[in-house]
Design a protein around this motif. Sequence first.
Motif, PDB file in Angstrom:
ATOM      1  N   ASN A  99       0.837  -1.185   0.000  1.00  7.65           N
ATOM      2  CA  ASN A  99       0.000   0.000   0.000  1.00  7.65           C
ATOM      3  C   ASN A  99       0.883   1.250   0.000  1.00  7.65           C
ATOM      4  OD1 ASN A  99      -1.597   2.217   0.908  1.00  7.65           O
ATOM      5  ND2 ASN A  99      -3.067   0.770   1.759  1.00  7.65           N
TER       6      ASN A  99
ATOM      7  N   ALA B 259      -4.929  19.823  -3.396  1.00  9.99           N
ATOM      8  CA  ALA B 259      -6.264  19.230  -3.241  1.00  9.99           C
ATOM      9  C   ALA B 259      -6.794  18.729  -4.578  1.00  9.99           C
ATOM     10  CB  ALA B 259      -7.226  20.238  -2.636  1.00  9.99           C
TER      11      ALA B 259
ATOM     12  N   LEU C  21       0.506   4.156   0.919  1.00  4.84           N
ATOM     13  CA  LEU C  21       0.493   4.934   2.165  1.00  4.84           C
ATOM     14  C   LEU C  21       1.556   4.440   3.138  1.00  4.84           C
ATOM     15  CD1 LEU C  21      -3.288   5.338   3.032  1.00  4.84           C
ATOM     16  CD2 LEU C  21      -1.685   7.132   2.429  1.00  4.84           C
ATOM     17  N   LEU C  22       1.876   3.164   3.022  1.00  3.69           N
ATOM     18  CA  LEU C  22       2.826   2.581   3.964  1.00  3.69           C
ATOM     19  C   LEU C  22       4.271   2.735   3.500  1.00  3.69           C
ATOM     20  CD1 LEU C  22       0.950  -0.703   4.901  1.00  3.69           C
ATOM     21  CD2 LEU C  22       0.888   1.497   6.019  1.00  3.69           C
TER      22      LEU C  22
ATOM     23  N   ILE D  45      -1.137  21.049   0.806  1.00  2.00           N
ATOM     24  CA  ILE D  45      -1.691  19.878   0.127  1.00  2.00           C
ATOM     25  C   ILE D  45      -2.193  20.305  -1.239  1.00  2.00           C
ATOM     26  CG2 ILE D  45      -3.429  18.050   0.252  1.00  2.00           C
ATOM     27  CD1 ILE D  45      -3.667  18.818   3.272  1.00  2.00           C
TER      28      ILE D  45
ATOM     29  N   GLN E 176      -4.224   3.095  -7.189  1.00  2.00           N
ATOM     30  CA  GLN E 176      -4.490   3.840  -5.977  1.00  2.00           C
ATOM     31  C   GLN E 176      -3.850   5.211  -6.049  1.00  2.00           C
ATOM     32  OE1 GLN E 176      -3.790   1.392  -2.575  1.00  2.00           O
ATOM     33  NE2 GLN E 176      -4.323   3.018  -1.163  1.00  2.00           N
ATOM     34  N   LEU E 177      -4.570   6.186  -5.525  1.00  2.00           N
ATOM     35  CA  LEU E 177      -4.090   7.554  -5.503  1.00  2.00           C
ATOM     36  C   LEU E 177      -3.482   7.833  -4.137  1.00  2.00           C
ATOM     37  CD1 LEU E 177      -4.268  10.015  -7.437  1.00  2.00           C
ATOM     38  CD2 LEU E 177      -6.313  10.697  -6.186  1.00  2.00           C
ATOM     39  N   ALA E 178      -2.358   8.525  -4.131  1.00  2.00           N
ATOM     40  CA  ALA E 178      -1.775   8.896  -2.842  1.00  2.00           C
ATOM     41  C   ALA E 178      -1.290  10.330  -2.924  1.00  2.00           C
ATOM     42  CB  ALA E 178      -0.626   7.956  -2.486  1.00  2.00           C
ATOM     43  N   SER E 179      -1.814  11.184  -2.061  1.00  2.66           N
ATOM     44  CA  SER E 179      -1.363  12.574  -2.039  1.00  2.66           C
ATOM     45  C   SER E 179      -0.136  12.681  -1.165  1.00  2.66           C
ATOM     46  CB  SER E 179      -2.462  13.476  -1.471  1.00  2.66           C
ATOM     47  OG  SER E 179      -3.583  13.437  -2.304  1.00  2.66           O
TER      48      SER E 179
END
Lengths: 651, 150
Positions: free
Chosen positions: A160, A602, A162-163, A600, A582-585
């Motif tokens: 993932n 947006a 995010l990780l 950020i 997957q999208l990750a900002s």
Amino acid sequence: MIDLGQYSVLAALVLALIAAGLGVAAYRTRREDLLLSTRHAVMAAAFFTSLACLGIIYAFVVGDYQMEYIWGNSDRDMPLFYRLGALWGGQSGSILFWGWLLAMYSTGVAIRHRKDDLRLMAPAYVTLMTVLAFFLAIVNFASNPFRRGAFVQPDGVGLNPLLQHPAMVIHPPCLYMGLIGFTVPFAIAVGALVSGQLGNEWMKKARFWALVAWLFLGVGNILGGMWAYQELGWGGYWAWDPVENAAFMPWLAATAFVHSVMIQERKQMLRIWNMVLILVTFNLTVFGTFITRSGMISSVHSFAQSAVGYWFAGFLIVSAAFSIVMIAIRAKDLRSQHHLDSFFSRESTFLLNNLILLGGAFAVLWGTVSPMVIEGIRGVRISLGPPFFNQIMVPVGLALLLLMGVGPLVPWRRANWASMRRTFLIPTVLGIVAVAILYFMGVAHAYALVTFSFCAFVLWTIISEFHRGIRARRSSSGENPIKALGQLFVKGQRRYGGYIIHLGVVVIFIGFAGAAFNKQAETTLKPGETWNFRDYQLTYRGLRVENTPSVESVAADVLLEENQQPQAILLPRKDWYRKNKQLASEVAIHSTLGSDLYVILASFEDATEEASLKLYWNPLVSWYWIGGIVMVIGGILVLLPLNRRRTPIGA
Amino acid sequence: MNSEEPTKSSARSGRARFLIGFLIVLAAVGVLVFRGARNAMVYYIAVSGLLAKPLNDDLDGLRVRGVVVPGSIDRQELVLKFKLTDGTESIPVTYRGVIPDTFGEDGEVVVEGAMTQAGFEASFLMAKCPSKYEAEMDGEGGPPPASKPA
């Protein structure tokens, strides 16, 4: 490799059970040779658990995608650093990893306490190995990272996104080291309860391991905050999420324990209380693991719902019931004959500190579980968000902060009112002066002013304690101030290391107070436009697109100036992970000692290159991280074997 | 604690004082918990339950969970509009702020905010990722490799 791993976890489980059996035999027969065998079996179990972990790491490195776990948590493009982190990135691997940490702790116990009393240690090994067997049983029978997939896959799906963050590689091990680490003081406490060796012996051994676990848990929580701050993009580092609470509650209980053991040591009091505290701490870690792994409470951190939750539920019931029964049996022997001399004494400040810490822990517990309780009783689903926790924990935190300053000023046994007035005069005036100065500088937030005032008070206390200590050493041994300071840390290791930890807490509270002044704003800019925010000018210079085989990344190029002086180029961006779809900002943070500017991206328009930005201005956030580092330094100063003349009973 | 006598008080009265001190701390924490719970409680409600409520009710501090209706998403700069459904009925939702990365059609979301004449004004939007950190491996859903053959 798969087979080696499978056999290793099985061998480790069998050895853990053998070690537990040998421990029982050693305790019953009082035979030292059986205790030696127990310790060897503990190490053998640790060896095979390590082998299993190495097997997973090897599979990650070479990309053995016939293993579901490897397939599901890595891919060929992942850097080696993150592949190592993937060992604990998923459910089954992380449980094996927990087991490995416990095996390492157990080995540490087997080495550190090799000469210690059989009656105390044999039940402790039995406890450690029972817990280890539990984790290994899950790995073997419920959630096996060595399971083969239905197909041999050419490549994995990746971790993932995010990780994929450095803090995420360090944060879980730290947290796990903390959570699982409390098994050791728990095991020693069980040793004391079973054998009836309820003096200070067990408490001194347990204290060391509790401090180790406490330190790791604290650092783990702060690192988790760092990950959330940089990766989740909501501008903060703590959200009172159930999983955060799960790791915070045992930390509070353990903080109470490391303080209250000092009373037992000095006064032979609070023996039941200390025993209860360590049992509560351990059971809170099990409870936390249970709510995280069962998917019972919805949280951003939840692992997939799975049968593993039932295993932990069963474990929690057994360990809680066992703790209660053991305390009930030994309550009479644990009762102390001593009483406090005076209501107004150092001892009372410790009691108050304990009470507030536990009160805080139970408030957090209530906030975490009451939504479930209320749903069960009234059938309405409710949720208690951050406002609930902040309303409780801000006053609780402030009370603890003040006690940190007051405690060291109050003498043991009995305080004399006239002398107290003298000792309190300077720090109190200092606190008031700090409030006055800040108020006239324009700080007009009640809680923040109180926090800064208390911080000034505590700071004075810490400095004057060091000052007094150095002066005393200089007058008795004529050392120079630097040497005297160094000697304080050697001779009064726990006391002065403890003060450094307190200093870290003060710095952390300064960071907390900054949050009272957070500001946020948002806007949409065309390329070339400048946005004025406070003293900052943000000039948006267009989108930057970058493509790699695995990620498509769009960043907003923002020049940050402060009072017309260029400061930094900020590149908040959105990454599209092709494989995970997957999208990750990714936020951009300009961090200084005074404040963080947190930007950020947006949204953006491909055609016009218009970009919408969200901005958080977070004062004093850096102080939170710095305070964390100071706490670690203090913790290491306490734990290091500085005083080499240490007797086995402890200094 | 300002009237500490230098004379030795009996153990009994000392213990009573501690008890009072403990009770004060307990009561303080209790009051904080109680007050906090009353002020900060947020109610979960289903879409149809929300529509059944009269509009003059206290409709602040609600948490509504549902699924985003496909084709209903309208993003304009920082304002997001979409329809939220629980399968039978749907409500229009307006949200201003950063959209979570996992937000999308057919995705499960939780919105928090207030119900107004124009629809639901969300101040907070949480999107649940269908597979959070790991695909469901231990459940009955079957191992993921089967769903994505090479």
